[in-house]
Design a protein around this motif. Structure first.
Motif, PDB file in Angstrom:
ATOM      1  N   ASP A 137     136.578  28.160  -2.773  1.00 51.67           N
ATOM      2  CA  ASP A 137     136.291  29.552  -2.445  1.00 51.67           C
ATOM      3  C   ASP A 137     134.849  29.641  -1.977  1.00 51.67           C
ATOM      4  O   ASP A 137     133.957  28.961  -2.501  1.00 51.67           O
ATOM      5  CB  ASP A 137     136.494  30.450  -3.672  1.00 51.67           C
ATOM      6  N   ASN A 138     134.621  30.501  -1.006  1.00 54.84           N
ATOM      7  CA  ASN A 138     133.277  30.613  -0.448  1.00 54.84           C
ATOM      8  C   ASN A 138     133.066  32.030   0.053  1.00 54.84           C
ATOM      9  O   ASN A 138     133.980  32.863   0.019  1.00 54.84           O
ATOM     10  CB  ASN A 138     133.107  29.602   0.700  1.00 54.84           C
ATOM     11  N   GLU A 139     131.864  32.295   0.522  1.00 52.38           N
ATOM     12  CA  GLU A 139     131.573  33.602   1.080  1.00 52.38           C
ATOM     13  C   GLU A 139     130.590  33.474   2.224  1.00 52.38           C
ATOM     14  O   GLU A 139     129.802  32.526   2.285  1.00 52.38           O
ATOM     15  CB  GLU A 139     131.016  34.546   0.003  1.00 52.38           C
ATOM     16  N   ALA A 140     130.696  34.422   3.151  1.00 53.79           N
ATOM     17  CA  ALA A 140     129.836  34.429   4.331  1.00 53.79           C
ATOM     18  C   ALA A 140     129.266  35.828   4.510  1.00 53.79           C
ATOM     19  O   ALA A 140     129.989  36.833   4.403  1.00 53.79           O
ATOM     20  CB  ALA A 140     130.643  34.007   5.566  1.00 53.79           C
ATOM     21  N   ALA A 141     127.966  35.889   4.791  1.00 48.24           N
ATOM     22  CA  ALA A 141     127.286  37.176   4.975  1.00 48.24           C
ATOM     23  C   ALA A 141     127.089  37.442   6.461  1.00 48.24           C
ATOM     24  O   ALA A 141     126.894  36.514   7.257  1.00 48.24           O
ATOM     25  CB  ALA A 141     125.956  37.176   4.240  1.00 48.24           C
ATOM     26  N   PHE A 142     127.107  38.697   6.823  1.00 50.54           N
ATOM     27  CA  PHE A 142     126.909  39.105   8.206  1.00 50.54           C
ATOM     28  C   PHE A 142     125.806  40.154   8.267  1.00 50.54           C
ATOM     29  O   PHE A 142     125.561  40.882   7.297  1.00 50.54           O
ATOM     30  CB  PHE A 142     128.204  39.679   8.789  1.00 50.54           C
ATOM     31  N   VAL A 143     125.128  40.239   9.404  1.00 51.25           N
ATOM     32  CA  VAL A 143     124.132  41.282   9.640  1.00 51.25           C
ATOM     33  C   VAL A 143     124.580  42.110  10.829  1.00 51.25           C
ATOM     34  O   VAL A 143     125.239  41.609  11.749  1.00 51.25           O
ATOM     35  CB  VAL A 143     122.725  40.694   9.888  1.00 51.25           C
ATOM     36  N   LYS A 144     124.212  43.379  10.794  1.00 54.11           N
ATOM     37  CA  LYS A 144     124.565  44.287  11.870  1.00 54.11           C
ATOM     38  C   LYS A 144     123.588  44.086  13.015  1.00 54.11           C
ATOM     39  O   LYS A 144     122.379  44.001  12.814  1.00 54.11           O
ATOM     40  CB  LYS A 144     124.491  45.731  11.356  1.00 54.11           C
ATOM     41  N   GLU A 145     124.114  43.987  14.207  1.00 51.47           N
ATOM     42  CA  GLU A 145     123.258  43.834  15.391  1.00 51.47           C
ATOM     43  C   GLU A 145     123.803  44.763  16.459  1.00 51.47           C
ATOM     44  O   GLU A 145     124.786  44.455  17.134  1.00 51.47           O
ATOM     45  CB  GLU A 145     123.264  42.392  15.890  1.00 51.47           C
ATOM     46  N   GLY A 146     123.142  45.941  16.606  1.00 54.66           N
ATOM     47  CA  GLY A 146     123.663  46.953  17.511  1.00 54.66           C
ATOM     48  C   GLY A 146     124.999  47.445  17.012  1.00 54.66           C
ATOM     49  O   GLY A 146     125.141  47.872  15.860  1.00 54.66           O
ATOM     50  N   ASP A 147     125.998  47.344  17.873  1.00 57.54           N
ATOM     51  CA  ASP A 147     127.340  47.763  17.466  1.00 57.54           C
ATOM     52  C   ASP A 147     128.164  46.607  16.920  1.00 57.54           C
ATOM     53  O   ASP A 147     129.326  46.795  16.549  1.00 57.54           O
ATOM     54  CB  ASP A 147     128.081  48.379  18.673  1.00 57.54           C
ATOM     55  N   GLY A 148     127.579  45.393  16.877  1.00 56.67           N
ATOM     56  CA  GLY A 148     128.327  44.230  16.441  1.00 56.67           C
ATOM     57  C   GLY A 148     127.722  43.558  15.217  1.00 56.67           C
ATOM     58  O   GLY A 148     126.845  44.113  14.539  1.00 56.67           O
ATOM     59  N   TYR A 149     128.178  42.328  14.958  1.00 58.81           N
ATOM     60  CA  TYR A 149     127.739  41.576  13.784  1.00 58.81           C
ATOM     61  C   TYR A 149     127.393  40.138  14.184  1.00 58.81           C
ATOM     62  O   TYR A 149     127.913  39.598  15.166  1.00 58.81           O
ATOM     63  CB  TYR A 149     128.857  41.525  12.732  1.00 58.81           C
ATOM     64  N   ARG A 150     126.513  39.563  13.398  1.00 54.18           N
ATOM     65  CA  ARG A 150     126.203  38.134  13.542  1.00 54.18           C
ATOM     66  C   ARG A 150     126.241  37.476  12.164  1.00 54.18           C
ATOM     67  O   ARG A 150     125.948  38.107  11.147  1.00 54.18           O
ATOM     68  CB  ARG A 150     124.850  37.911  14.214  1.00 54.18           C
ATOM     69  N   LEU A 151     126.585  36.177  12.170  1.00 57.22           N
ATOM     70  CA  LEU A 151     126.766  35.430  10.929  1.00 57.22           C
ATOM     71  C   LEU A 151     125.427  34.936  10.405  1.00 57.22           C
ATOM     72  O   LEU A 151     124.594  34.413  11.157  1.00 57.22           O
ATOM     73  CB  LEU A 151     127.697  34.226  11.192  1.00 57.22           C
ATOM     74  N   VAL A 152     125.227  35.112   9.116  1.00 58.93           N
ATOM     75  CA  VAL A 152     124.025  34.587   8.463  1.00 58.93           C
ATOM     76  C   VAL A 152     124.256  33.115   8.142  1.00 58.93           C
ATOM     77  O   VAL A 152     125.195  32.764   7.418  1.00 58.93           O
ATOM     78  CB  VAL A 152     123.720  35.377   7.172  1.00 58.93           C
TER      79      VAL A 152
END
Length: 701
Positions: free
Chosen positions: A127-142
């Motif tokens: 099991d794992n987890e992935a964080a995302f950041v908001k960039e404008g109207d979209g997202y990018r992976l941390v």
């Protein structure tokens, strides 16, 4: 271990389950949706995770890097990212990767998911987890290293440890090694100790029969340092005692002198290495076969079967036939270690499984004795226990040394083997040959069972040449001896071609063909090693009367495999039943009947009595093998190989088939030997003498 050396099949698309939607989509399908959408802002973090993971089996690491948030990615460059991910995923042999989203925290923009993937060390799931950041109207992976495996940090490594499986041995019936673990010498160079590199390399190359460029390429490999031992060539192991050999041309002595000269070159070192060894050398080469290092083609053809670039694979003979059992399975451990090499976590582990030993029915002493007798001839021999079917020897001569494929042959040695007119690489015991007079007991049995032959009928003395009538033109059947009366037993004793030509005409083509089909002609031999199929004609039938007559005494277009002929002969000492030959040893051998009632018991007894007379009657063609202590039975044969009856430049094949007809005898044996080109060296008598020496040694010890 260096990563990236494992091959794997193209992985299936990653499966991802959206917990919120409760539907399953492949990552590829989700990616298609993503790229279809004109508004990137509608793509969710769950879908982005699927897209990211979908790139892993395709090795699209640059696309993965493009999806990262560069501010939170720290100092990792695209090159470092690609190197890191490719080394780990490819190094562990990733395939069949599946990802399932289990939870999404919208406030924290955190996707929790479960991953399962197959590796060289088995399945890994976590099991794992992935964080995302908001960039404008979209997202990018941390980006974090823990996206690969939970707990993995930037300075950690994923290490694959391999425990190589030990290849099983090939053993004879008495546990004598035919193929197993041996020791050779690895000739190598320590670059920093070379005094004059160019001159030294030239000297080493000459002694090892290599091109200097080959050695230079090895020395220029990226991993080589000044104090590295760079293996150049594996050669046979030699000792100081070999230098003292009485015969200076002895193979071991020559090798010892060569290694002494190599060690005199500054920078050369010779160390022992473990290799596959074939103790019987040429005597069993065609039987055992040999192994070689796998090629890129092998890795592709056998993808997923546990082969690596360091593996060997059986190329022929028993090594190839039982490759799966002999190979075993390497052990693998995939570990997470810190920067100091300390173990943090075992991710997967599979224990090593050594290969199985393959024990054969072969007797190494008989195998060697037959080889030594016929080593200088173009020949083949098959020996078996006629009552159990255990094959005691399969020999083809001339031969080659299987060890040469392990230590490596020079181009000159390989060319010499291939261009040798005696064809040492050719496996003769697998082929079919014109049987000549060894076929006469077969004709006799068919004639008796069909009623075409009355064993007491006198066929009449025709002299040394005969033809049925004028329709045969100038063609005559010839024979070597005159005798009286011309009855079946005497025809076997004197090996009378005319008698058996007449017998074949009495039997008829249709009856002869059907009877031969019933005893295995035109059929695959039921044996572990594939043998050429015996035939009675080049077409589907015996075409002419002359061909039929010639077939009766083993000429015409009759071709027989030696082991098949041995199988037929077992019917004469087993009440008419043909015994199935086999090669895999059993602790309690029990005969298996291959063909029931190949002939009647009465016919088997009568033919066997005639074969006894061939050996024990002073007029018999096999009398040279006669013994006072043991009754033997057999048949000689000489087959003419020529383009026409008038051809005087043709060659002859010499045969001898001999067996112990007493089932209670403690060392039962049946030997069939064939030698090419016996025309000017005694014909079948040459073969009788050779087999007699083998039997003398075997039957009296």
């Amino acid at each position: 271990m260096r990563y990236g050396n494992h091959t794997h099949k193209k992985s299936k698309p990653i499966r991802i389950l959206s917990a919120a939607a409760g539907i399953i989509l492949t990552a590829g399908a989700i990616s298609a949706i993503i790229y279809f959408c004109s508004d990137r802002g509608k793509v969710t973090p769950q879908e982005l995770l699927a897209e990211y993971m979908d790139h892993i089996p395709e090795k699209e690491y640059a696309k993965m890097y493009a999806m990262l948030d560069k501010e939170t990615a720290g100092d990792i460059s695209e090159e470092e990212f690609i190197t890191r991910n490719s080394a780990i995923y490819e190094g562990i042999g990733t395939k069949d990767m599946a990802v399932k989203v289990t939870e999404y925290d919208k406030d924290k923009r955190m996707v929790k998911y479960h991953t399962s993937l197959d590796t060289v060390a088995g399945n890994i799931s976590f099991d794992n987890e992935a964080a995302f950041v908001k960039e404008g109207d979209g997202y990018r992976l941390v980006w974090e290293d823990s996206l690969i495996f939970p707990g993995l940090e930037a300075d950690d490594k994923i290490k694959v440890s391999v425990t190589q499986a030990e290849r099983g041995q090939i053993l004879d019936r008495n546990d004598r090694v035919l193929a197993g673990k041996g020791t050779a010498s690895s000739v190598g160079i320590v670059p920093g100790k070379l005094e004059d590199r160019e001159r030294a390399v030239e000297e080493i190359a000459e002694l090892l029969a290599l091109e200097p460029e080959v050695i230079e390429k090895k020395l220029d490999a990226r991993w080589v340092k000044e104090d590295s031992f760079v293996p150049v060539k594996t050669v046979a192991k030699a000792s100081e005692l070999d230098l003292l050999a009485v015969d200076p041309d002895d193979e071991a002595a020559v090798e010892a002198r060569r290694q002494e000269k190599l060690l005199a070159v500054p920078g050369v070192m010779i160390t022992d290495v473990e290799v596959r060894e074939y103790p019987l050398k040429q005597a069993a080469a065609h039987l055992t076969g040999y192994v070689q290092s796998v090629t890129a083609e092998d890795l592709e053809e056998h993808a997923g079967e546990g082969y690596t670039s360091n593996s060997v694979i059986g190329r022929s003979g028993i090594e190839g036939l039982y490759e799966k059992e002999l190979k075993g399975n390497d052990g693998y451990s995939i570990n997470m270690v810190d920067r100091d090499g300390n173990l943090k976590k075992v991710l997967a582990n599979v224990m090593v499984e050594d290969g199985q030993d393959i024990k054969l029915t072969v007797d190494a002493d008989i195998q060697s004795a037959l080889y030594e007798q016929f080593a200088g001839d173009k020949s083949c021999s098959a020996a078996m226990n006629p009552y159990t079917g255990e094959v005691l020897a399969l020999v083809s001569t001339p031969s080659y040394d299987s060890n040469g494929f392990i230590t490596g042959m020079t181009d000159e040695e390989w060319t010499a083997l291939n261009e040798d007119e005696k064809k040492p690489l050719y496996n003769r015991f697998r082929q079919v040959w014109s049987p000549g007079s060894t076929f006469k007991p077969v004709t006799a049995a068919i004639g008796l069972d069909s009623g075409a032959i009355d064993p007491q009928e006198d066929f009449g003395n025709e002299g040394l040449s005969w033809q049925k009538d004028a329709s045969w033109g100038s063609y005559h059947v010839t024979t070597l001896h005159e005798y009286s009366p011309v009855v079946l037993e005497n025809a076997l004793i004197y090996s009378d071609n005319i008698y058996f030509a007449k017998a074949a005409l009495k039997i008829g083509a249709e009856e002869l063909q059907e009877s031969l089909q019933e005893i295995g002609f035109g059929q695959e031999l039921p044996f572990e090693i594939s043998m050429s199929v015996s035939q009675y004609s080049n077409t589907e039938k015996i075409e002419t009367e002359i061909q039929l007559a010639d077939s009766g005494y083993g000429q015409g277009q009759v071709l027989v495999n030696p082991l098949h002929l041995a199988g037929i002969y077992t019917s004469f000492c087993n009440g008419g039943n043909m015994i199935k030959p086999y090669l895999r040893y059993e602790e309690e051998p029990k005969e298996e009947i291959w063909i029931h009632a190949a002939c009647t018991p009465e016919t088997a007894d009568r033919v066997l009595e005639g074969m006894k007379k061939v050996i024990n009657d002073s007029n018999g063609t096999g009398y040279a093998a006669h013994r006072e202590d043991i009754i033997l039975a057999g048949k000689t044969g000489t087959a003419e190989i020529k383009v026409s009856k008038e051809d005087t430049a043709g060659t002859e094949l010499g045969w001898f088939a001999v067996l112990t007809p007493d089932k209670e005898y403690e060392k039962p044996i049946l030997v069939v030997s064939m030698v090419e080109d016996v025309k000017d060296i005694g014909g079948s008598g040459y073969v009788v003498g050779k087999d007699k020496d083998v039997l003398d040694a075997y039957l009296t010890h």
